[in-house]
Design a protein around this motif. Structure first.
Motif, PDB file in Angstrom:
ATOM      1  N   ILE A 445      92.907  58.965  92.780  1.00  0.00           N
ATOM      2  CA  ILE A 445      91.735  58.483  92.030  1.00  0.00           C
ATOM      3  C   ILE A 445      91.659  56.962  92.169  1.00  0.00           C
ATOM      4  N   ILE A 446      92.823  56.324  92.096  1.00  0.00           N
ATOM      5  CA  ILE A 446      92.842  54.858  91.994  1.00  0.00           C
ATOM      6  C   ILE A 446      92.734  54.166  93.349  1.00  0.00           C
ATOM      7  N   VAL A 447      93.646  54.469  94.246  1.00  0.00           N
ATOM      8  CA  VAL A 447      93.788  53.632  95.452  1.00  0.00           C
ATOM      9  C   VAL A 447      92.601  53.748  96.427  1.00  0.00           C
ATOM     10  N   PRO A 448      92.111  54.942  96.756  1.00  0.00           N
ATOM     11  CA  PRO A 448      90.975  54.976  97.692  1.00  0.00           C
ATOM     12  C   PRO A 448      89.751  54.213  97.182  1.00  0.00           C
ATOM     13  N   THR A 449      89.504  54.295  95.881  1.00  0.00           N
ATOM     14  CA  THR A 449      88.365  53.554  95.333  1.00  0.00           C
ATOM     15  C   THR A 449      88.607  52.052  95.413  1.00  0.00           C
ATOM     16  N   MET A 450      89.808  51.622  95.071  1.00  0.00           N
ATOM     17  CA  MET A 450      90.109  50.192  95.164  1.00  0.00           C
ATOM     18  C   MET A 450      90.016  49.707  96.612  1.00  0.00           C
ATOM     19  N   SER A 451      90.268  50.610  97.550  1.00  0.00           N
ATOM     20  CA  SER A 451      90.196  50.228  98.971  1.00  0.00           C
ATOM     21  C   SER A 451      88.756  50.104  99.456  1.00  0.00           C
ATOM     22  N   ASN A 452      87.807  50.560  98.646  1.00  0.00           N
ATOM     23  CA  ASN A 452      86.401  50.519  99.044  1.00  0.00           C
ATOM     24  C   ASN A 452      85.559  49.813  97.999  1.00  0.00           C
ATOM     25  N   PRO A 453      85.705  48.501  97.862  1.00  0.00           N
ATOM     26  CA  PRO A 453      84.887  47.789  96.875  1.00  0.00           C
ATOM     27  C   PRO A 453      83.428  47.732  97.317  1.00  0.00           C
ATOM     28  N   TRP A 454      82.577  47.379  96.379  1.00  0.00           N
ATOM     29  CA  TRP A 454      81.145  47.293  96.704  1.00  0.00           C
ATOM     30  C   TRP A 454      80.901  46.262  97.791  1.00  0.00           C
ATOM     31  N   LEU A 455      81.539  45.101  97.621  1.00  0.00           N
ATOM     32  CA  LEU A 455      81.419  44.096  98.677  1.00  0.00           C
ATOM     33  C   LEU A 455      82.522  44.362  99.691  1.00  0.00           C
ATOM     34  N   PRO A 456      82.208  44.316 100.957  1.00  0.00           N
ATOM     35  CA  PRO A 456      83.237  44.624 101.941  1.00  0.00           C
ATOM     36  C   PRO A 456      84.380  43.612 101.908  1.00  0.00           C
ATOM     37  N   ILE A 457      85.548  44.097 102.261  1.00  0.00           N
ATOM     38  CA  ILE A 457      86.716  43.222 102.283  1.00  0.00           C
ATOM     39  C   ILE A 457      86.642  42.361 103.543  1.00  0.00           C
ATOM     40  N   GLN A 458      86.559  41.044 103.348  1.00  0.00           N
ATOM     41  CA  GLN A 458      86.442  40.133 104.492  1.00  0.00           C
ATOM     42  C   GLN A 458      87.318  38.916 104.278  1.00  0.00           C
ATOM     43  N   ASN A 459      87.600  38.253 105.371  1.00  0.00           N
ATOM     44  CA  ASN A 459      88.296  36.962 105.338  1.00  0.00           C
ATOM     45  C   ASN A 459      89.647  37.030 104.638  1.00  0.00           C
ATOM     46  N   VAL A 460      90.305  38.150 104.745  1.00  0.00           N
ATOM     47  CA  VAL A 460      91.660  38.238 104.200  1.00  0.00           C
ATOM     48  C   VAL A 460      92.554  38.807 105.295  1.00  0.00           C
ATOM     49  N   PRO A 461      93.853  38.553 105.200  1.00  0.00           N
ATOM     50  CA  PRO A 461      94.748  39.146 106.197  1.00  0.00           C
ATOM     51  C   PRO A 461      94.600  40.665 106.230  1.00  0.00           C
ATOM     52  N   VAL A 462      94.789  41.231 107.392  1.00  0.00           N
ATOM     53  CA  VAL A 462      94.517  42.657 107.565  1.00  0.00           C
ATOM     54  C   VAL A 462      95.392  43.523 106.653  1.00  0.00           C
ATOM     55  N   GLU A 463      96.606  43.033 106.344  1.00  0.00           N
ATOM     56  CA  GLU A 463      97.498  43.855 105.507  1.00  0.00           C
ATOM     57  C   GLU A 463      97.027  43.924 104.051  1.00  0.00           C
ATOM     58  N   TRP A 464      96.098  43.063 103.695  1.00  0.00           N
ATOM     59  CA  TRP A 464      95.561  43.098 102.330  1.00  0.00           C
ATOM     60  C   TRP A 464      94.491  44.180 102.163  1.00  0.00           C
ATOM     61  N   THR A 465      94.030  44.717 103.268  1.00  0.00           N
ATOM     62  CA  THR A 465      92.913  45.659 103.187  1.00  0.00           C
ATOM     63  C   THR A 465      93.379  47.083 102.883  1.00  0.00           C
ATOM     64  N   SER A 466      94.669  47.319 102.924  1.00  0.00           N
ATOM     65  CA  SER A 466      95.174  48.644 102.547  1.00  0.00           C
ATOM     66  C   SER A 466      96.369  48.457 101.615  1.00  0.00           C
ATOM     67  N   TYR A 467      96.737  49.519 100.961  1.00  0.00           N
ATOM     68  CA  TYR A 467      97.796  49.420  99.948  1.00  0.00           C
ATOM     69  C   TYR A 467      98.992  50.270 100.334  1.00  0.00           C
ATOM     70  N   MET A 468     100.147  49.653 100.285  1.00  0.00           N
ATOM     71  CA  MET A 468     101.389  50.384 100.492  1.00  0.00           C
ATOM     72  C   MET A 468     102.393  49.876  99.462  1.00  0.00           C
TER      73      MET A 468
END
Lengths: 523, 200
Positions: A445-468
């Motif tokens: 419920i939590i992580v996939p939604t957080m991975s898809n914010p309304w504004l696209p994830i930009q200008n951050v290191p690639v490892e910040w775009t997914s959660y582990m």
């Protein structure tokens, strides 16, 4: 005299502790300390040591929070609802349920503080909290629930504390003082009984809406956030149903452990597991229905913002945990719980009739169904050898699911007699699967939604775009579970884990007062 | 004339660079106002000049129009212009559009905030972006107009709405009052024990 001998088994864990107990305690404390060290590292170095970042700021901690708040509903349902409805079979299991509530809340609520990174910022909720915010509602409702649950756990303990005060004369002085203090001078006078029944009845009634409000507010924290996958009017009842569902499962596991370790077979009978198993099955079916409703409506409308979340769940990064949860956490337990009841029992042979050579009709049917399902599963799976093109059709995923389901059903048909012969193990096995499934459910419920914010994830290191999750989060999670088990174990060593006076009341004649609501209201 | 203008612009850019601040021309636009208003013109390279106009196109929408010309003032055709919104957390890519024969590239979208800060960038390659420029749009709300960026009122008000809060507090008081009554029962249990002991 017989009563006294009967209750000896309940007092035994309070006075005898073997080496295995201390070894277990040491293990739990070690895990807890490791979790504490991980939290120290997090406090020292900041949330950067976790997998949480700007965009995906909720992960395992919030998963644990929702999970523990969920299983805290065990106490409410079993104890309060069954008490109010006057279900007499509940008596030996109420205390276990009530204790789960308190300890789950004690472990679950701090997960929010751990997730905050700066624990001192909790004060901001008090100094600068906005009453419009569901976060503040959550703080209020959890505080109210914890207070109510503590009272609700303590009230039925009073007569048992008096029993401990009177009978446990060989224990340490501090424990005698503790029992004396908690017994509140209980002597079992009619006035005391009447007041106790009144207090328990009031708490049983008001704790139900409080518990429902707690998980509804937790759901609202998600649903009132403008994020894909969370904005749903279904979330309130969906979370409440999930909480009751996982709460029953947790209670069944706890009952099985106490039954085995403390030799409580006389108190925790097969009927308790069977009754709870039926409740669990009902909640499982309701939860499957709500899950279907939730995902079907979202997938059918398929808005631009929702689709990436669904794609992640159904066939993307989270497909494995998602389908493991659906099949292993919901459907398989439902089959395990339902099949022994649904498949007809083989009829007892008539006296004098030879049965070895004449198979019963139910056996034939079951055998035929098993073979049929097995052949079907094999046939579907071997379709690829006929034509590899079939894998490219839209029908293929459905066929695969169908073949797996057929194979699982065939397997279950084979083991139905085993399931029926071991009803407790079956219910406990299903409960374990459900608990794991419900933890995964909160994660997806939590992580996939957080991975898809309304504004696209930009200008951050690639490892910040997914959660582990990192070792810090795993260690703190393990520490949380260890703390829960530790609290529960210590509680069961200090206080009778079965409500003795309530069980005694059940066996006494009808003239004795009942704890059910109706007679109490008449007081 | 073009060379003179170009020199002026380069000089202005250098001056701004030295002072560490960019001149921002803010346009006060209203709902439904016609497209207008140059925001800023801040070329950073001599070879290209990129200008950006930001204006409201329809109520709640803005039109960002960038124009790219070379050093000789000739419009660049089919050049990719990336439009970004400057946010607190960095630049958010809105759209990449190619210039037309007159050197114009544009994008249109909803205005997300009261103040919109846009950046247009022309990149020759992934590594080389010779010129970029910024633009800003501020939108005022008419008294009788409904702000298109408005959120539900309860999220904007500084204080909680009194009636729901009063109901919530009443419920809480009821619950904690019930807890208090239960604690009182426990106290009475204790007192009755004291009384019984004294009688004995």
């Amino acid at each position: 005299m017989e009563d006294r001998a009967d209750s000896e088994v309940l007092f035994r864990p309070l006075v005898r502790s073997g080496k295995a107990y201390y070894a277990f305690l040491t293990l739990l404390v070690a895990v807890l300390l490791f979790g504490g060290y991980a939290y120290y590292v997090q406090l020292r170095d900041g949330l950067a040591v976790t997998g949480l970042r700007n965009y995906i700021s909720w992960g395992m901690y919030i998963t644990n929070f929702v999970f523990f708040i969920g299983i805290s509903h065990a106490g409410t349902l079993i104890s309060a609802i069954l008490r109010v409805t006057g279900a007499e079979w509940r008596r030996p299991i109420t205390r276990m349920a009530e204790a789960i509530t308190v300890f789950a809340l004690m472990v679950g609520a701090p997960m929010i503080i751990i997730d905050m990174g700066h624990p001192e910022r909790l004060l901001n909720l008090i100094t600068s909290g906005r009453l419009q915010s569901p976060i503040l509602w959550d703080l209020i409702s959890i505080t109210t629930y914890l207070t109510g649950s503590l009272l609700y756990l303590y009230l039925p303990l009073i007569p048992d504390m008096a029993a401990c005060r009177d009978r446990l004369t060989q224990v340490a002085g501090w424990r005698k003082a503790l029992y004396r203090f908690l017994a509140m001078g209980w002597q079992g006078t009619p006035e005391q009984k009447q007041r106790l029944h009144k207090a328990v009845s009031i708490m049983a009634v008001i704790i139900i809406p409080i518990a429902i409000s707690v998980h509804t507010v937790v759901a609202w924290i998600f649903a009132m956030t403008l994020r894909p996958g969370w904005r749903s009017t279904l979330f309130g009842p969906y979370f409440v149903a999930g909480a009751i569902f996982s709460g029953i499962a947790a209670l069944i596991v706890a009952m099985a452990i106490f039954r085995r370790v403390y030799h409580l077979e006389k108190y925790l009978e097969v009927k308790h597991f069977r009754n709870l198993g039926i409740l669990l099955l009902v909640m499982d079916v309701i939860y499957i229905y709500l899950t279907l409703s939730e995902y079907l409506t979202t997938a059918y409308t398929a808005t631009e913002t929702e689709l990436p979340v669904l794609a992640m769940l159904f066939e993307g990064q989270f497909a494995l945990p998602f389908w493991a949860m659906i099949i292993g956490g919901f459907i398989l337990p439902a089959l395990l719980l339902a099949m022994p009841a649904l498949i007809p029992v083989r009829a007892e042979p008539a006296p004098g009739r030879a049965t070895a050579t004449v198979p019963q009709r139910s056996t034939i049917w079951r055998g035929a169904a098993t073979i049929g399902l097995g052949v079907l599963a094999y046939f579907v799976n071997s379709l690829t050898t006929v034509s590899a093109d079939i894998q490219t059709t839209q029908l293929w995923p459905m066929l695969r699911v169908f073949s797996v389901a057929a194979a699982v059903l065939a397997l279950l048909m084979l083991i139905v007699p085993v399931l029926r012969a071991h009803p407790i193990a079956t219910v406990v096995g299903a409960s374990l699967l459900i608990n794991v499934g419900m933890w995964i459910k909160r994660y997806v419920i939590i992580v996939p939604t957080m991975s898809n914010p309304w504004l696209p994830i930009q200008n951050v290191p690639v490892e910040w775009t997914s959660y582990m999750p990192t070792w810090v989060e795993w260690a703190i999670t393990a520490g949380g579970f260890a703390a829960f088990i530790l609290f529960y174990t210590l509680f069961s060593r200090l206080f009778p884990i079965v409500s003795m006076w309530e069980v005694e009341e059940e066996t006494k004649p009808v003239s004795q007062p009942s704890t059910a609501l109706a007679p109490s209201l008449g007081d | 004339m073009h060379t003179l203008l170009l020199r002026c612009l380069i000089g202005l850019a250098l001056l701004c660079g030295l002072l560490g601040s960019a001149p921002a021309v803010t346009v006060q636009a209203e709902h439904g106002a016609p497209p207008s208003a140059l925001q800023a013109n801040q070329p950073q390279a001599a070879a290209w000049i990129l200008t950006l106009d930001v204006s409201t196109s329809a109520p709640g929408f803005y039109l960002a129009e960038a124009r790219l010309v070379d050093g000789a003032g000739q419009p660049a055709t089919a050049a990719p212009i990336a439009f970004y919104e400057q946010t607190t957390f960095g630049r958010l890519l809105l759209e990449t559009a190619k210039t037309n024969k007159q050197g114009y590239a544009s994008t249109e979208a909803k205005i997300p905030n009261r103040t919109l800060n846009l950046v247009a960038v022309y990149c020759v390659s992934a590594q080389s972006c010779p010129v970029e420029t910024t633009g800003q749009l501020q939108v005022e709300v008419k008294d009788n107009g409904v702000p298109f960026w408005s959120r539900p009122a309860d999220l904007n008000t500084p204080y909680a709405p009194p009636i729901p809060i009063a109901l919530m507090l009443l419920t809480l008081m009821g619950l904690w009052g019930a807890f208090g009554f239960v604690v009182y029962q426990i106290v009475r249990i204790k007192r009755s024990a004291v009384k019984t002991s004294a009688r004995r």
